[in-house]
Scaffold this motif. Structure first.
Motif, PDB file in Angstrom:
ATOM      1  N   ASP A  18       0.215  30.277 -65.068  1.00  0.00           N
ATOM      2  CA  ASP A  18      -1.093  30.580 -65.022  1.00  0.00           C
ATOM      3  C   ASP A  18      -1.331  30.517 -63.258  1.00  0.00           C
ATOM      4  N   GLU A  19      -0.285  29.665 -62.536  1.00  0.00           N
ATOM      5  CA  GLU A  19      -0.120  29.456 -61.196  1.00  0.00           C
ATOM      6  C   GLU A  19       0.568  30.809 -60.654  1.00  0.00           C
ATOM      7  N   LEU A  20       1.504  31.474 -61.431  1.00  0.00           N
ATOM      8  CA  LEU A  20       2.122  32.500 -61.076  1.00  0.00           C
ATOM      9  C   LEU A  20       1.469  33.962 -61.124  1.00  0.00           C
ATOM     10  N   ILE A  21       0.624  33.903 -62.194  1.00  0.00           N
ATOM     11  CA  ILE A  21      -0.324  35.023 -62.142  1.00  0.00           C
ATOM     12  C   ILE A  21      -1.298  35.171 -61.239  1.00  0.00           C
ATOM     13  N   LEU A  22      -1.830  33.929 -60.713  1.00  0.00           N
ATOM     14  CA  LEU A  22      -2.839  34.145 -59.470  1.00  0.00           C
ATOM     15  C   LEU A  22      -1.963  34.209 -58.262  1.00  0.00           C
ATOM     16  N   ASN A  23      -1.021  33.876 -58.073  1.00  0.00           N
ATOM     17  CA  ASN A  23      -0.333  33.727 -56.809  1.00  0.00           C
ATOM     18  C   ASN A  23       0.504  35.291 -56.490  1.00  0.00           C
ATOM     19  N   LYS A  24       0.928  35.731 -57.602  1.00  0.00           N
ATOM     20  CA  LYS A  24       1.489  36.994 -57.546  1.00  0.00           C
ATOM     21  C   LYS A  24       0.642  38.059 -57.801  1.00  0.00           C
ATOM     22  N   GLY A  25      -0.258  37.649 -58.212  1.00  0.00           N
ATOM     23  CA  GLY A  25      -1.703  38.763 -58.550  1.00  0.00           C
ATOM     24  C   GLY A  25      -2.130  39.407 -57.388  1.00  0.00           C
ATOM     25  N   TYR A  26      -2.324  38.610 -56.338  1.00  0.00           N
ATOM     26  CA  TYR A  26      -2.957  38.943 -55.197  1.00  0.00           C
ATOM     27  C   TYR A  26      -1.977  39.758 -54.470  1.00  0.00           C
ATOM     28  N   ASP A  27      -0.789  39.478 -54.263  1.00  0.00           N
ATOM     29  CA  ASP A  27       0.423  40.442 -53.739  1.00  0.00           C
ATOM     30  C   ASP A  27       0.459  41.724 -54.337  1.00  0.00           C
ATOM     31  N   TYR A  28       0.237  41.750 -55.351  1.00  0.00           N
ATOM     32  CA  TYR A  28       0.801  43.139 -56.379  1.00  0.00           C
ATOM     33  C   TYR A  28      -0.727  43.993 -55.844  1.00  0.00           C
ATOM     34  N   THR A  29      -1.903  43.231 -56.048  1.00  0.00           N
ATOM     35  CA  THR A  29      -2.855  44.225 -55.868  1.00  0.00           C
ATOM     36  C   THR A  29      -3.353  44.494 -54.579  1.00  0.00           C
ATOM     37  N   GLN A  30      -2.675  43.872 -53.704  1.00  0.00           N
ATOM     38  CA  GLN A  30      -2.921  43.970 -52.130  1.00  0.00           C
ATOM     39  C   GLN A  30      -4.374  43.620 -51.874  1.00  0.00           C
ATOM     40  N   GLY A  31      -5.213  42.595 -52.732  1.00  0.00           N
ATOM     41  CA  GLY A  31      -6.383  42.164 -52.573  1.00  0.00           C
ATOM     42  C   GLY A  31      -7.410  43.063 -53.327  1.00  0.00           C
ATOM     43  N   ARG A  73      24.857  34.145 -66.014  1.00  0.00           N
ATOM     44  CA  ARG A  73      24.346  33.993 -64.726  1.00  0.00           C
ATOM     45  C   ARG A  73      23.507  35.130 -64.208  1.00  0.00           C
ATOM     46  N   VAL A  74      22.647  34.854 -63.315  1.00  0.00           N
ATOM     47  CA  VAL A  74      21.797  35.959 -62.653  1.00  0.00           C
ATOM     48  C   VAL A  74      21.902  35.591 -61.097  1.00  0.00           C
ATOM     49  N   LYS A  75      21.978  36.645 -60.110  1.00  0.00           N
ATOM     50  CA  LYS A  75      22.030  36.386 -58.652  1.00  0.00           C
ATOM     51  C   LYS A  75      20.937  36.082 -57.786  1.00  0.00           C
ATOM     52  N   SER A  76      19.876  37.009 -58.144  1.00  0.00           N
ATOM     53  CA  SER A  76      18.668  36.952 -57.222  1.00  0.00           C
ATOM     54  C   SER A  76      17.611  35.801 -57.395  1.00  0.00           C
ATOM     55  N   GLU A  77      17.333  35.489 -58.673  1.00  0.00           N
ATOM     56  CA  GLU A  77      16.424  34.638 -59.008  1.00  0.00           C
ATOM     57  C   GLU A  77      17.096  33.635 -60.179  1.00  0.00           C
ATOM     58  N   ARG A  78      16.415  32.351 -60.269  1.00  0.00           N
ATOM     59  CA  ARG A  78      16.805  31.632 -61.243  1.00  0.00           C
ATOM     60  C   ARG A  78      16.309  32.261 -62.647  1.00  0.00           C
ATOM     61  N   ILE A  79      17.071  32.054 -63.835  1.00  0.00           N
ATOM     62  CA  ILE A  79      16.930  32.665 -65.037  1.00  0.00           C
ATOM     63  C   ILE A  79      15.494  32.221 -65.604  1.00  0.00           C
ATOM     64  N   GLU A  80      15.014  30.935 -65.313  1.00  0.00           N
ATOM     65  CA  GLU A  80      13.649  30.515 -65.677  1.00  0.00           C
ATOM     66  C   GLU A  80      12.753  31.487 -64.911  1.00  0.00           C
ATOM     67  N   GLU A  81      12.859  31.727 -63.751  1.00  0.00           N
ATOM     68  CA  GLU A  81      11.715  32.621 -63.296  1.00  0.00           C
ATOM     69  C   GLU A  81      11.853  33.956 -63.829  1.00  0.00           C
ATOM     70  N   ARG A  82      12.964  34.489 -64.184  1.00  0.00           N
ATOM     71  CA  ARG A  82      13.062  35.663 -64.937  1.00  0.00           C
ATOM     72  C   ARG A  82      12.205  35.784 -66.376  1.00  0.00           C
ATOM     73  N   PHE A  83      12.513  34.745 -66.978  1.00  0.00           N
ATOM     74  CA  PHE A  83      11.643  34.317 -68.272  1.00  0.00           C
ATOM     75  C   PHE A  83      10.105  34.252 -67.960  1.00  0.00           C
ATOM     76  N   HIS A  84       9.671  33.566 -66.791  1.00  0.00           N
ATOM     77  CA  HIS A  84       8.481  33.531 -66.558  1.00  0.00           C
ATOM     78  C   HIS A  84       7.785  34.751 -66.101  1.00  0.00           C
ATOM     79  N   ASP A  85       8.404  35.466 -65.425  1.00  0.00           N
ATOM     80  CA  ASP A  85       8.114  36.742 -65.013  1.00  0.00           C
ATOM     81  C   ASP A  85       7.874  37.737 -66.232  1.00  0.00           C
ATOM     82  N   GLU A  86       8.881  37.724 -67.160  1.00  0.00           N
ATOM     83  CA  GLU A  86       8.453  38.598 -68.336  1.00  0.00           C
ATOM     84  C   GLU A  86       7.505  38.103 -69.049  1.00  0.00           C
TER      85      GLU A  86
END
Length: 121
Positions: A18-31, A73-86
């Motif tokens: 829920d936090e991720l959706i709210l925080n990243k949502g603003y960035d991706y929609t540019q407001g 392994r993944v290099k750019s982000e923690r794998i947990e973050e990738r699961f959250h993003d997906e």
């Protein structure tokens, strides 16, 4: 993991999501008040449908997860973050699909894509 532990884990994960959706949502929609602004903007400029753009973004996370499964392994982000993003993109995809169905765009896009596919053969 017991069922009780799994339930606690999913509750914590959903709070993070829920936090991720709210925080990243603003960035991706540019407001922009349209939650799917970024998909529609890119779609318009590339001649794709918003759902096709969503699919590209979603697949990026799936491919990173597959890389982790294959290499450990993944290099750019923690794998947990990738699961959250997906998981977040799954929610966005279903919501976008519902919007597209509501305005009748999904059926038109499917017909147009089938026609393009037939022409390319």
């Amino acid at each position: 993991m017991t069922n009780k532990q799994f339930t606690a884990f999913t509750r914590q994960l959903r709070r993070k999501q829920d936090e991720l959706i709210l925080n990243k949502g603003y960035d991706y929609t540019q407001g922009n008040p349209d939650r799917f602004y970024n998909f529609k903007f890119v779609a318009r400029h590339l001649g794709l449908s918003p759902m096709q753009v969503w699919g590209v973004y979603w697949l990026k996370h799936v491919l990173a997860i597959l890389t982790f499964i294959k290499t450990g392994r993944v290099k750019s982000e923690r794998i947990e973050e990738r699961f959250h993003d997906e998981a977040t993109y799954n929610l966005l995809g279903e919501a976008l699909l519902q919007e597209q169905k509501k305005v009748g765009r999904y059926a038109k896009t499917r017909r147009k894509n089938k026609k393009k596919l037939r022409q390319s053969r």
